[in-house]
Structures are given as structure tokens and as C-alpha cells.
Design an enzyme around this catalytic site. Structure first.
Site, PDB file in Angstrom:
ATOM      1  N   CYS A   1       0.843  -1.199   0.000  1.00 22.34           N
ATOM      2  CA  CYS A   1       0.000   0.000   0.000  1.00 22.34           C
ATOM      3  C   CYS A   1       0.878   1.248   0.000  1.00 22.34           C
ATOM      4  O   CYS A   1       1.770   1.383   0.846  1.00 22.34           O
ATOM      5  CB  CYS A   1      -0.906  -0.004   1.233  1.00 22.34           C
ATOM      6  SG  CYS A   1      -1.909   1.483   1.415  1.00 22.34           S
TER       7      CYS A   1
ATOM      8  N   CYS B   1     -12.131  -7.919  22.447  1.00 20.81           N
ATOM      9  CA  CYS B   1     -11.454  -7.264  21.325  1.00 20.81           C
ATOM     10  C   CYS B   1     -10.349  -6.331  21.808  1.00 20.81           C
ATOM     11  O   CYS B   1      -9.767  -5.589  21.014  1.00 20.81           O
ATOM     12  CB  CYS B   1     -12.460  -6.500  20.462  1.00 20.81           C
ATOM     13  SG  CYS B   1     -13.411  -5.246  21.345  1.00 20.81           S
TER      14      CYS B   1
ATOM     15  N   CYS C   1      -3.243   1.125   9.317  1.00 25.14           N
ATOM     16  CA  CYS C   1      -2.476  -0.117   9.460  1.00 25.14           C
ATOM     17  C   CYS C   1      -1.180   0.103  10.229  1.00 25.14           C
ATOM     18  O   CYS C   1      -0.561   1.162  10.156  1.00 25.14           O
ATOM     19  CB  CYS C   1      -2.167  -0.714   8.093  1.00 25.14           C
ATOM     20  SG  CYS C   1      -3.624  -1.311   7.211  1.00 25.14           S
TER      21      CYS C   1
ATOM     22  N   GLN D   1     -19.546  -7.738  12.590  1.00 19.14           N
ATOM     23  CA  GLN D   1     -18.095  -7.917  12.485  1.00 19.14           C
ATOM     24  C   GLN D   1     -17.596  -7.438  11.134  1.00 19.14           C
ATOM     25  O   GLN D   1     -18.163  -7.769  10.092  1.00 19.14           O
ATOM     26  CB  GLN D   1     -17.742  -9.390  12.680  1.00 19.14           C
ATOM     27  CG  GLN D   1     -17.936  -9.892  14.104  1.00 19.14           C
ATOM     28  CD  GLN D   1     -16.850  -9.403  15.059  1.00 19.14           C
ATOM     29  OE1 GLN D   1     -15.877  -8.771  14.654  1.00 19.14           O
ATOM     30  NE2 GLN D   1     -17.020  -9.700  16.323  1.00 19.14           N
TER      31      GLN D   1
ATOM     32  N   ASP E   1     -19.277 -10.689  25.471  1.00 21.16           N
ATOM     33  CA  ASP E   1     -18.600 -10.103  24.313  1.00 21.16           C
ATOM     34  C   ASP E   1     -18.707  -8.582  24.425  1.00 21.16           C
ATOM     35  O   ASP E   1     -19.384  -7.925  23.624  1.00 21.16           O
ATOM     36  CB  ASP E   1     -19.240 -10.605  23.020  1.00 21.16           C
ATOM     37  CG  ASP E   1     -18.433 -10.215  21.780  1.00 21.16           C
ATOM     38  OD1 ASP E   1     -17.321  -9.664  21.933  1.00 21.16           O
ATOM     39  OD2 ASP E   1     -18.920 -10.462  20.660  1.00 21.16           O
TER      40      ASP E   1
ATOM     41  N   GLU F   1     -28.410  -6.165  25.101  1.00 19.01           N
ATOM     42  CA  GLU F   1     -27.625  -5.201  24.329  1.00 19.01           C
ATOM     43  C   GLU F   1     -28.186  -3.806  24.576  1.00 19.01           C
ATOM     44  O   GLU F   1     -29.411  -3.614  24.588  1.00 19.01           O
ATOM     45  CB  GLU F   1     -27.684  -5.544  22.836  1.00 19.01           C
ATOM     46  CG  GLU F   1     -27.152  -4.488  21.891  1.00 19.01           C
ATOM     47  CD  GLU F   1     -25.700  -4.141  22.135  1.00 19.01           C
ATOM     48  OE1 GLU F   1     -25.378  -2.946  22.173  1.00 19.01           O
ATOM     49  OE2 GLU F   1     -24.886  -5.068  22.284  1.00 19.01           O
TER      50      GLU F   1
ATOM     51  N   TYR G   1     -23.998  -8.282  26.050  1.00 16.68           N
ATOM     52  CA  TYR G   1     -23.400  -7.406  25.038  1.00 16.68           C
ATOM     53  C   TYR G   1     -23.544  -8.110  23.680  1.00 16.68           C
ATOM     54  O   TYR G   1     -22.576  -8.323  22.966  1.00 16.68           O
ATOM     55  CB  TYR G   1     -21.937  -7.097  25.357  1.00 16.68           C
ATOM     56  CG  TYR G   1     -21.707  -6.690  26.800  1.00 16.68           C
ATOM     57  CD1 TYR G   1     -21.932  -5.378  27.217  1.00 16.68           C
ATOM     58  CD2 TYR G   1     -21.300  -7.617  27.747  1.00 16.68           C
ATOM     59  CE1 TYR G   1     -21.744  -5.016  28.550  1.00 16.68           C
ATOM     60  CE2 TYR G   1     -21.112  -7.264  29.080  1.00 16.68           C
ATOM     61  CZ  TYR G   1     -21.331  -5.959  29.477  1.00 16.68           C
ATOM     62  OH  TYR G   1     -21.155  -5.608  30.790  1.00 16.68           O
TER      63      TYR G   1
END
Length: 547
Positions: free
Chosen positions: A71, A497, A80, A367, A470, A425, A404
Site C-alpha cells: 500500500c 477485542c 495499518c 463484524q 462479548d 444489548e 453485550y
């Protein structure tokens, strides 16, 4: 070591998130955005309690691991981090980051636990199914740009028309949109939204593409302000560009009512699209409902037309499910809707994950790597295993909490092994989508509740036999965590995450009698600093070890 000193150092490793550990003759310094093995020059920016942080000044020697970036924006764009490393080396870096954090947290756990390494994404390039591009400029008063924020900058935007974490359809749509608005025939350029002055028109270009079906949603996000109102355009030039609409814009900006201020919630309908050539467009008409001046309507209509032209000419690999115009007058730098006009098609498409079908709209939480999500959820399903049954016929009868739950993906994947799954949620739109998706997938044992986990748990009568967590990046609120632990279930699955949030919460679990059985990292976000972790915990007090 003092603030302001300049050192040369070699980066020994990179801790989460992208914190290079650089060793100098006088000690180690944390330097962001560096890579293992690089020889760098740094400036010490902070020294506190024997801990030094520095700013990267120059990469003097590349790391032996680096092989070059595909890139042209890498290093300038803030998206990135590891694009110059081979993918296998990047996986080693991320695995090491998670493993070090877990080792430090679990070193006092008496029971042995199993580390199962890292699972890579099935697709390393072009994997994202959603991007939010920002309008702006790369330098002050420079030409219009559309892309990602420059690394380390809140205001400068780099046009990322060579981005490699999206496929060619994204790059083509981005380039086409930028060329259209930058070259639009008007006296003075169309303005972009200035975050400090809260003035301007163009805000974001949101693109979603279903990985399985190839359907594409595009949403142009603007304010309701005059598109040419803050570019130094004089009244005469504005009148020439907008005709009779110029008076309307002036009245609107002075606080008067005008037709450009449509009521909240107005959703424009869209005319027809004639299909031919196996679904490719033959002749389509973009139509915008009232709520815009004639000049703005012509501009928005042209934007929709030029995108549909890409499909008509066969330049896209996918096809448009919908093209939208979203008006957002919020001062916050987020994509939200005060009004949505559907310029073409519809405001959703369908995506498929592990045999289930999910309706995805512009604002749906889903996702961002559909292929990686299948690895993540298949891993979760394996960790959960057989929940068992107390019924004579062996039919599933266990109650599972999916906390969640987002749009209910995990809950629906759990439905086949549970008697009932209850998802909680806080985002009401996500809950409504979860309900519709479960119904469409023929699942009648899933219930979804809207609200804060801390408050909603008190209102659920059924007690859980198994809990899936989650949470968002910051982890679980301490009070909610204590309430979750108080159920005393045998096993809990935690999907994280952000590994630093995970280990903070694990400390509480350990103190309250839980132990980690097994854990694995899953790379949902190749080339970025982000990483998912799946962790199975068992209750030492009940002996809830999985077989």
C-alpha cells in the site's frame, strides 16, 4: 534519562497496542508505531516513575522482518500498523502480545491453563466489509481529500485510493466520489465539514459490502448546510451556482425556515431501477424527495447516477443494494442520521455467517471481517461445546445469557444447543435487528432485551446455566462484572477485542473463584494493531471444568 533527550535504539518487541519497547544505553523507552527489529531515533517525551516514553523521529534501519508494503499510503495513513511485515510474522507479534498479558495475569493461578496460539484470518487483504471514509484535506486549505486520518492527526485526511484492507470496489467508489465532488462545476469547491468551526457540507462516505453476496451499500453523509456556503463564495457567485436557491440558503443560514430543513425521520423513496443482463443495471433514475434545494438535489442526483454508471459499465465486481444520503448535523465526529434519503434501492443487504442469514443496515453492528468472524464464532462454539441436558430425552434445556449481544450473532449460533438464549444489548437498533434476524432464521428460543447489562439482569427471571460475554473495547463495568459473577455458573466464555481490558477483568474473576481453562487469539483485523481473544473460564467452587 531526561525529557527532551534524543537516543538511538533498537526495538526489541512490540506490546499491545503497538507500543515498541526500545532499548537504549540508559534504559528502555516505549515508542509507538515502531516495529520489532527496527533501529530508530527517538525523542524522550515523558519520564515518570522510572518509565520513559518517546516519540519516533526516524527509522534509521528497517527491521530484518520487513519485506515492504503493498500500500502506497502505509506509514502516512493511521489505519495499518504491520503492513510491511509478512502476515505470519504479524501473527507472531500479536500472539506474543496476548500471551505476555495473560501470563502476567495468570501467573498466580494454581490450575494449569492451555494456550492455543493464534488463528489467522482466512483472507488477509481486502477483508473489510465496512469502511467509513472522511472528507477533508491533507494540508490546510489544500485540495479536497477522501479517506483516513493521517497518523497522529485529528484533522488531516489522506486519500486512501490504494488501500489494501478493502477490495477494488471500495477503491473505485472512493475515487469516483472524490473526483465527482472535487470537480463539481460550481464557483468554488464544495465544502467539507470543519470539525473546529462546525461549518461545511461533506462529512463521510460510508461503504459496506457483503462478502458472500457482493451487495454494496453506499451512504454519503453531509450536513444540511449550504454546500458552497463556507468556501469564500460571494453572493453573486452563489446566485450563479444556485439560482433562486441562493435566497433559500441565505434565509436558512440566518435561522429562517426553508424547505432544505426537512423534518427528522423523513425517508425519501426512490424510483425505479430496470434490471437487465443478469442483474446489471440497464436504465435507472435517481430521485430525491423534497427537503433539498434544486441545486443540492441536482448535485446529489448526479452523485447517485455516477455510482450506478460504474455498475452499468461492468466496472464493479459487486452490485448496489442501495445508495443513501444521510444528513448529520451533530457536532460529534461520528456517523449518525438526522435524516436518511434512500436515493436508490434499499437501506440494507443480507450477509451469511455459518449458515445463518443476517440483515445488515448502514448502522448495524456487524463484524467487519465476515470470513474472520466465522473463525471467531466457530472457535466460540467449539469452546462452549455440549451444554448438557437434564431432560430424559436429552433435548437442550439450558439457559444461556449472551451479554453485550450486538445483533445477536452468537446467540443465534448458540440456539441449537440451548433451551433458551437471552441476549442483552444497550443499542436498541441492534436489538431490533437481532429479533428480526432470529425470526428470519427460524429460531424461536432466542429472546433479546434492550438496555444496560447492569440494570437489565435484575429483570430477567430465568437464571443462566452458561454465560457468554462479548463486551465493547473497554470491557465490563465493575458493578456489572460483580453481578455476573454472583450467578456462580460453572463456565463462562469471554470474547474480547482488547486484551488489556480482558486481563483487567480476569483479575476480578480469579479473585472470585474462577480460573482460565483455555484461551486463543483470533486475528480479525490483519495489518492493524487490533486482536480478538477467546477465553473459557470455569468456576473452581463448583468444579465446572469442561471435559
Amino acid at each position: 534519562m531526561k525529557k527532551g533527550q534524543v537516543y538511538e535504539a533498537t526495538v526489541e518487541r512490540v506490546d499491545f497496542p503497538c507500543k515498541g519497547i526500545a532499548r537504549t544505553q540508559e534504559g528502555t523507552v516505549i515508542v509507538k508505531n515502531s516495529l520489532p527489529g527496527q533501529r530508530i531515533k527517538l525523542n524522550v517525551s515523558k519520564v515518570r516513575n522510572g518509565r520513559a516514553e518517546g516519540r519516533l523521529l526516524e527509522v534509521m534501519e528497517k527491521s530484518p522482518l520487513e519485506t515492504g508494503s503493498p500500500c502506497s499510503h502505509f506509514g502516512m495513513c493511521g489505519g495499518c500498523t504491520y503492513l510491511s511485515l509478512p502476515y505470519e510474522e504479524q501473527l507472531k507479534v500479536k500472539e506474543g502480545q496476548v500471551k505476555r498479558l495473560l501470563d502476567a495475569c495468570l501467573d498466580r493461578q494454581e490450575r494449569e491453563w492451555r494456550w492455543e496460539g493464534i488463528k489467522g484470518s482466512p483472507v488477509a487483504y481486502g477483508y473489510r466489509n465496512k469502511m467509513e471514509f472522511s472528507f477533508g484535506d491533507e494540508v490546510k486549505d489544500g485540495p479536497l481529500t477522501l479517506g483516513m486520518h493521517k497518523r497522529g492527526s485529528f484533522y488531516d485526511v489522506v486519500t486512501v485510493d490504494d488501500c489494501r484492507i478493502v477490495d477494488e470496489d471500495y477503491r473505485l467508489i472512493l475515487g469516483t466520489a472524490l473526483e465527482y465532488f472535487a470537480g463539481y462545476p460550481a464557483p468554488g469547491r464544495i465544502s467539507y465539514y470543519h470539525r473546529l468551526r462546525h461549518e461545511g457540507y461533506l462529512r463521510h462516505l460510508l461503504v459496506r459490502k457483503a462478502s458472500r453476496t457482493g451487495e454494496i451499500l453506499v451512504a454519503l453523509v453531509t450536513t444540511s448546510q449550504n454546500p458552497w456556503g463556507v468556501c469564500g463564495t460571494g453572493e453573486a457567485a452563489l446566485a450563479e451556482a444556485c439560482g433562486e436557491d441562493a435566497a433559500v440558503w441565505k434565509e436558512s443560514e440566518a435561522g429562517g425556515e426553508s424547505e432544505s430543513c426537512a423534518a427528522d425521520g423523513d425517508v425519501a423513496g426512490i424510483l425505479s431501477a430496470e434490471k437487465a443482463d443478469g442483474g446489471r443495471s440497464a436504465g435507472r433514475q435517481i430521485q430525491v424527495q423534497p427537503g433539498k434545494t434544486d441545486a443540492e438535489q441536482r448535485m446529489i442526483e448526479g452523485f447517485g447516477d455516477i455510482l450506478l454508471e460504474l455498475e452499468r459499465e461492468g466496472r464493479l465486481k459487486g452490485r448496489f443494494a442501495g445508495i443513501l444520503h444521510i444528513v448529520n448535523d451533530s457536532q460529534a465526529d461520528v456517523v449518525q442520521s438526522d435524516r436518511t434519503d434512500v436515493l436508490y434501492g434499499q437501506d440494507f443487504f443480507y450477509e451469511e455467517i455459518l449458515g445463518l442469514r443476517f440483515k445488515v443496515s448502514v448502522f448495524s453492528f456487524f463484524q467487519t471481517n465476515s470470513y474472520g468472524a466465522e473463525v471467531l464464532y466457530e472457535t466460540a462454539r467449539t469452546y462452549i461445546g455440549d451444554l448438557g441436558s437434564s431432560r430424559p430425552d436429552g433435548a437442550p434445556d439450558k439457559v444461556v445469557y449472551d451479554l453485550y449481544s450486538g445483533t445477536g450473532t452468537i446467540a443465534q449460533l448458540m440456539a441449537s444447543v440451548a433451551g433458551k438464549v437471552i441476549g442483552v444489548e444497550i443499542v436498541e437498533e441492534a436489538v431490533e435487528a437481532a429479533r428480526k434476524n432470529a425470526k428470519a432464521n427460524g429460531l424461536d428460543n432466542c429472546e433479546f432485551l434492550a438496555g444496560d447489562v447492569l440494570k437489565v439482569l435484575d429483570d430477567i427471571r430465568e437464571k443462566p446455566d452458561f454465560i457468554v460475554l462479548d463486551p465493547p473495547r473497554d470491557g465490563i463495568h465493575p458493578r456489572a462484572l460483580r453481578k455476573i459473577i454472583s450467578y456462580g455458573v460453572d463456565r463462562i466464555l469471554y470474547i474480547s477485542c482488547k486484551p488489556t481490558s480482558l486481563v483487567r477483568d480476569l483479575e476480578v474473576f480469579l479473585e472470585q473463584g474462577y480460573a482460565v481453562e483455555r484461551a486463543v487469539a483470533v486475528d480479525q483485523f490483519p495489518w492493524t494493531a487490533n486482536i480478538e481473544t477467546v477465553c473459557l473460564l470455569s468456576n473452581r467452587k463448583t468444579g465446572g471444568m469442561a471435559e
